[in-house]
Design a protein around this motif. Sequence first.
Motif, PDB file in Angstrom:
ATOM      1  N   GLY A 133     100.641  75.918 100.232  1.00 63.82           N
ATOM      2  CA  GLY A 133     100.156  77.288 100.163  1.00 63.82           C
ATOM      3  C   GLY A 133      98.849  77.482  99.434  1.00 63.82           C
ATOM      4  O   GLY A 133      98.499  78.615  99.082  1.00 63.82           O
ATOM      5  N   ARG A 134      98.097  76.399  99.206  1.00 63.28           N
ATOM      6  CA  ARG A 134      96.812  76.524  98.529  1.00 63.28           C
ATOM      7  C   ARG A 134      95.697  76.643  99.564  1.00 63.28           C
ATOM      8  O   ARG A 134      95.638  75.848 100.510  1.00 63.28           O
ATOM      9  N   PRO A 135      94.802  77.615  99.434  1.00 65.93           N
ATOM     10  CA  PRO A 135      93.676  77.730 100.366  1.00 65.93           C
ATOM     11  C   PRO A 135      92.684  76.590 100.157  1.00 65.93           C
ATOM     12  O   PRO A 135      92.466  76.145  99.027  1.00 65.93           O
ATOM     13  N   LEU A 136      92.103  76.121 101.244  1.00 67.29           N
ATOM     14  CA  LEU A 136      91.096  75.072 101.133  1.00 67.29           C
ATOM     15  C   LEU A 136      89.774  75.679 100.682  1.00 67.29           C
ATOM     16  O   LEU A 136      89.467  76.829 100.999  1.00 67.29           O
ATOM     17  N   PRO A 137      88.961  74.932  99.938  1.00 64.54           N
ATOM     18  CA  PRO A 137      87.655  75.436  99.516  1.00 64.54           C
ATOM     19  C   PRO A 137      86.814  75.851 100.721  1.00 64.54           C
ATOM     20  O   PRO A 137      86.933  75.276 101.811  1.00 64.54           O
ATOM     21  N   ALA A 138      85.945  76.807 100.505  1.00 61.91           N
ATOM     22  CA  ALA A 138      85.128  77.336 101.601  1.00 61.91           C
ATOM     23  C   ALA A 138      84.276  76.259 102.256  1.00 61.91           C
ATOM     24  O   ALA A 138      83.986  76.317 103.456  1.00 61.91           O
ATOM     25  N   GLY A 139      83.873  75.263 101.491  1.00 58.60           N
ATOM     26  CA  GLY A 139      83.004  74.226 102.032  1.00 58.60           C
ATOM     27  C   GLY A 139      83.725  73.049 102.650  1.00 58.60           C
ATOM     28  O   GLY A 139      83.082  72.054 103.015  1.00 58.60           O
ATOM     29  N   TYR A 140      85.059  73.141 102.788  1.00 56.05           N
ATOM     30  CA  TYR A 140      85.817  71.973 103.236  1.00 56.05           C
ATOM     31  C   TYR A 140      85.384  71.487 104.620  1.00 56.05           C
ATOM     32  O   TYR A 140      85.153  70.283 104.816  1.00 56.05           O
ATOM     33  N   GLU A 141      85.275  72.377 105.593  1.00 56.05           N
ATOM     34  CA  GLU A 141      84.970  71.944 106.959  1.00 56.05           C
ATOM     35  C   GLU A 141      83.618  71.250 107.047  1.00 56.05           C
ATOM     36  O   GLU A 141      83.468  70.231 107.720  1.00 56.05           O
ATOM     37  N   ARG A 142      82.614  71.821 106.386  1.00 54.80           N
ATOM     38  CA  ARG A 142      81.292  71.199 106.397  1.00 54.80           C
ATOM     39  C   ARG A 142      81.332  69.835 105.701  1.00 54.80           C
ATOM     40  O   ARG A 142      80.746  68.850 106.186  1.00 54.80           O
ATOM     41  N   ALA A 143      82.035  69.769 104.582  1.00 53.00           N
ATOM     42  CA  ALA A 143      82.157  68.499 103.863  1.00 53.00           C
ATOM     43  C   ALA A 143      82.881  67.464 104.723  1.00 53.00           C
ATOM     44  O   ALA A 143      82.502  66.282 104.756  1.00 53.00           O
TER      45      ALA A 143
END
Length: 257
Positions: A133-143
Amino acid sequence: MRVDEAVERLWPGQPVEVEPLGGGITNHNFRVAVDGELLVLRIGGKDTSLLGIDREREHEAALMAARLGISPEVVRFTDGLLVTRFVEGEVGRADPATVGELLKRLHGAPPIAGSFDSFRVVEAYASLATERGRPLPAGYERAHELAGQIEVLRAQAPRLTCHNDLLAANFIDDGERVWIVDWEYAAMGDPFFDLANFAVNNGLDEDGEGELLEAYGSTDVRALTLMRFMSDFREAMWGVVQQAISELDFDFVAYTD
């Protein structure tokens, strides 16, 4: 396990002095005085197996590193409780040239159990965080996209015996030599993850990176730069998972950010 339970299991009925050691952000660490000896007792944190930690494997790696003379002697290992010699010294002090030589020795060691693949680790951490249930950081997809490009470039890298967690707190300078501690992520991996992990976690500038690589015997600055990115990506995703599982009093949100 509570520290009093651990002490009774390891040294039943014996007089033992216990003092908490600071600095750990995964486990509970204590300095123990017993039978005239100073030791370190490490009690694993809650659900650390979810971080890819295998205590039997850690024990094997710690024994290997002690044989190499780069980590303190392992005194006992019982029910996942690891006891090593206490080293008196300055924590976090390790110059790049010294570390380059230590890592060259480590990476030349015989193979140990386990595999550490930073590209799969970040994906596993993302999946686990989402499940919890933890949201992924906003930059995850780009990273993650950049990581895929780096993985292609590092596909032919050798898999050597590595530490994989070279935070400043995992180095102790006793005035005569530098020791590396905390082998819970040790496994076969890309040696440049180790080099980059040390470089980024210890804030090396261009000169410091040059000293590290020269002592290690490499000129591959590009590999170091690429794996610095993977080191930070892994560390951030580790922090996301810790937000979901850790019971330690530590600001993992700020750490991840």
